[in-house]
Design a protein around this motif. Structure first.
Motif, short mmCIF file in Angstrom:
data_model
loop_
_atom_site.label_atom_id
_atom_site.label_comp_id
_atom_site.label_asym_id
_atom_site.label_seq_id
_atom_site.Cartn_x
_atom_site.Cartn_y
_atom_site.Cartn_z
N GLU A 183 0.86 -1.18 0.00
CA GLU A 183 0.00 0.00 0.00
C GLU A 183 0.90 1.23 0.00
N PRO A 184 0.56 2.27 -0.72
CA PRO A 184 -0.57 2.47 -1.61
C PRO A 184 -0.35 1.80 -2.97
N GLU A 185 -1.37 1.84 -3.80
CA GLU A 185 -1.28 1.23 -5.13
C GLU A 185 -0.29 1.98 -6.01
N LYS A 186 -0.26 3.29 -5.86
CA LYS A 186 0.69 4.14 -6.59
C LYS A 186 1.61 4.78 -5.56
N ILE A 187 2.90 4.49 -5.65
CA ILE A 187 3.88 5.02 -4.71
C ILE A 187 4.54 6.24 -5.36
N TYR A 188 4.14 7.41 -4.89
CA TYR A 188 4.63 8.65 -5.50
C TYR A 188 6.06 8.94 -5.06
N ILE A 189 6.86 9.43 -6.00
CA ILE A 189 8.28 9.62 -5.76
C ILE A 189 8.67 11.08 -5.61
N GLY A 190 7.73 12.00 -5.74
CA GLY A 190 8.03 13.40 -5.54
C GLY A 190 8.73 14.09 -6.69
N LYS A 191 8.70 13.49 -7.87
CA LYS A 191 9.32 14.10 -9.06
C LYS A 191 8.31 14.07 -10.19
N GLN A 192 8.30 15.12 -10.97
CA GLN A 192 7.42 15.19 -12.13
C GLN A 192 8.04 14.54 -13.36
N LYS A 193 9.37 14.63 -13.46
CA LYS A 193 10.06 14.10 -14.64
C LYS A 193 11.21 13.20 -14.20
N PRO A 194 11.54 12.20 -15.01
CA PRO A 194 12.69 11.34 -14.68
C PRO A 194 14.01 12.08 -14.85
N ASP A 195 15.05 11.57 -14.23
CA ASP A 195 16.38 12.17 -14.37
C ASP A 195 16.92 11.95 -15.78
N TYR A 196 16.59 10.81 -16.37
CA TYR A 196 16.94 10.53 -17.76
C TYR A 196 16.02 9.44 -18.27
N VAL A 197 16.07 9.19 -19.58
CA VAL A 197 15.20 8.19 -20.20
C VAL A 197 16.05 7.21 -21.00
N ASN A 198 15.84 5.92 -20.73
CA ASN A 198 16.50 4.87 -21.51
C ASN A 198 15.57 4.49 -22.66
N GLU A 199 16.16 4.21 -23.80
CA GLU A 199 15.38 3.88 -24.99
C GLU A 199 15.73 2.46 -25.44
N SER A 200 14.69 1.71 -25.82
CA SER A 200 14.93 0.36 -26.33
C SER A 200 14.01 0.10 -27.52
N PHE A 201 14.36 -0.92 -28.29
CA PHE A 201 13.58 -1.28 -29.48
C PHE A 201 13.33 -2.80 -29.50
N PRO A 202 12.46 -3.29 -28.60
CA PRO A 202 12.20 -4.73 -28.58
C PRO A 202 11.35 -5.17 -29.77
N SER A 203 11.45 -6.45 -30.09
CA SER A 203 10.66 -7.03 -31.19
C SER A 203 9.29 -7.43 -30.70
N ARG A 204 8.29 -7.21 -31.54
CA ARG A 204 6.94 -7.70 -31.27
C ARG A 204 6.82 -9.11 -31.82
N ALA A 205 5.68 -9.74 -31.58
CA ALA A 205 5.45 -11.10 -32.06
C ALA A 205 5.52 -11.18 -33.59
N ASP A 206 5.13 -10.10 -34.28
CA ASP A 206 5.15 -10.12 -35.74
C ASP A 206 6.52 -9.76 -36.33
N GLY A 207 7.52 -9.58 -35.47
CA GLY A 207 8.87 -9.30 -35.94
C GLY A 207 9.21 -7.81 -36.03
N GLN A 208 8.22 -6.95 -36.00
CA GLN A 208 8.46 -5.51 -36.05
C GLN A 208 9.05 -5.03 -34.72
N ARG A 209 9.84 -4.00 -34.79
CA ARG A 209 10.41 -3.41 -33.58
C ARG A 209 9.59 -2.20 -33.17
N VAL A 210 9.50 -2.02 -31.85
CA VAL A 210 8.73 -0.90 -31.30
C VAL A 210 9.66 -0.08 -30.40
#
Length: 125
Positions: free
Chosen positions: A37-64
């Motif tokens: 508890e609670p269901e959403k644990i707030y962290i006190g920040k509106q934005k992340p410090d940085y963003v990691n990017e990935s391109f995993p494959s979907r079942a049809d072989g396309q990347r997202v």
């Protein structure tokens, strides 16, 4: 915020790592009797410090393209761990929390060592 499911799944893995006698682990006990508890644990920040990017494959072989918010070390969160069973002592509960923190972590990119955490305060209410 951090969804409570991230913490809960981390604890399930921590419970799987702690063996109980004569055999087995605490995985099933954690799945059955632990709730966050609670269901959403707030962290006190509106934005992340940085963003990691990935391109995993979907079942049809396309990347997202997926964006994973990430935070620098030192982020602190608080939550309540409710346990509806008297079969475990505080030492075992704390061991599960600690094991989950350094073995599993929370959020995306856990396999790369991100999302690790340590318990700084543990008290029974």
């Amino acid at each position: 915020y951090i969804p409570q499911t991230h913490i809960r799944e981390s604890l399930v893995t921590g419970g799987k790592s702690i063996k109980k006698k004569p055999y087995g682990s605490f995985k099933e006990i954690v799945q059955s009797y632990f709730s966050i508890e609670p269901e959403k644990i707030y962290i006190g920040k509106q934005k992340p410090d940085y963003v990691n990017e990935s391109f995993p494959s979907r079942a049809d072989g396309q990347r997202v393209r997926l964006l994973h918010p990430a935070f620098k070390e030192g982020l602190k969160i608080e939550f309540v761990l409710a346990i509806s069973s008297d079969d475990m002592d505080n030492t075992t509960i704390k061991a599960i929390l600690e094991k989950a923190g350094y073995e599993k972590g929370i959020g995306a990119w856990r396999a790369g060592g991100n999302g690790r955490y340590e318990i700084t305060k543990f008290e029974e209410i």
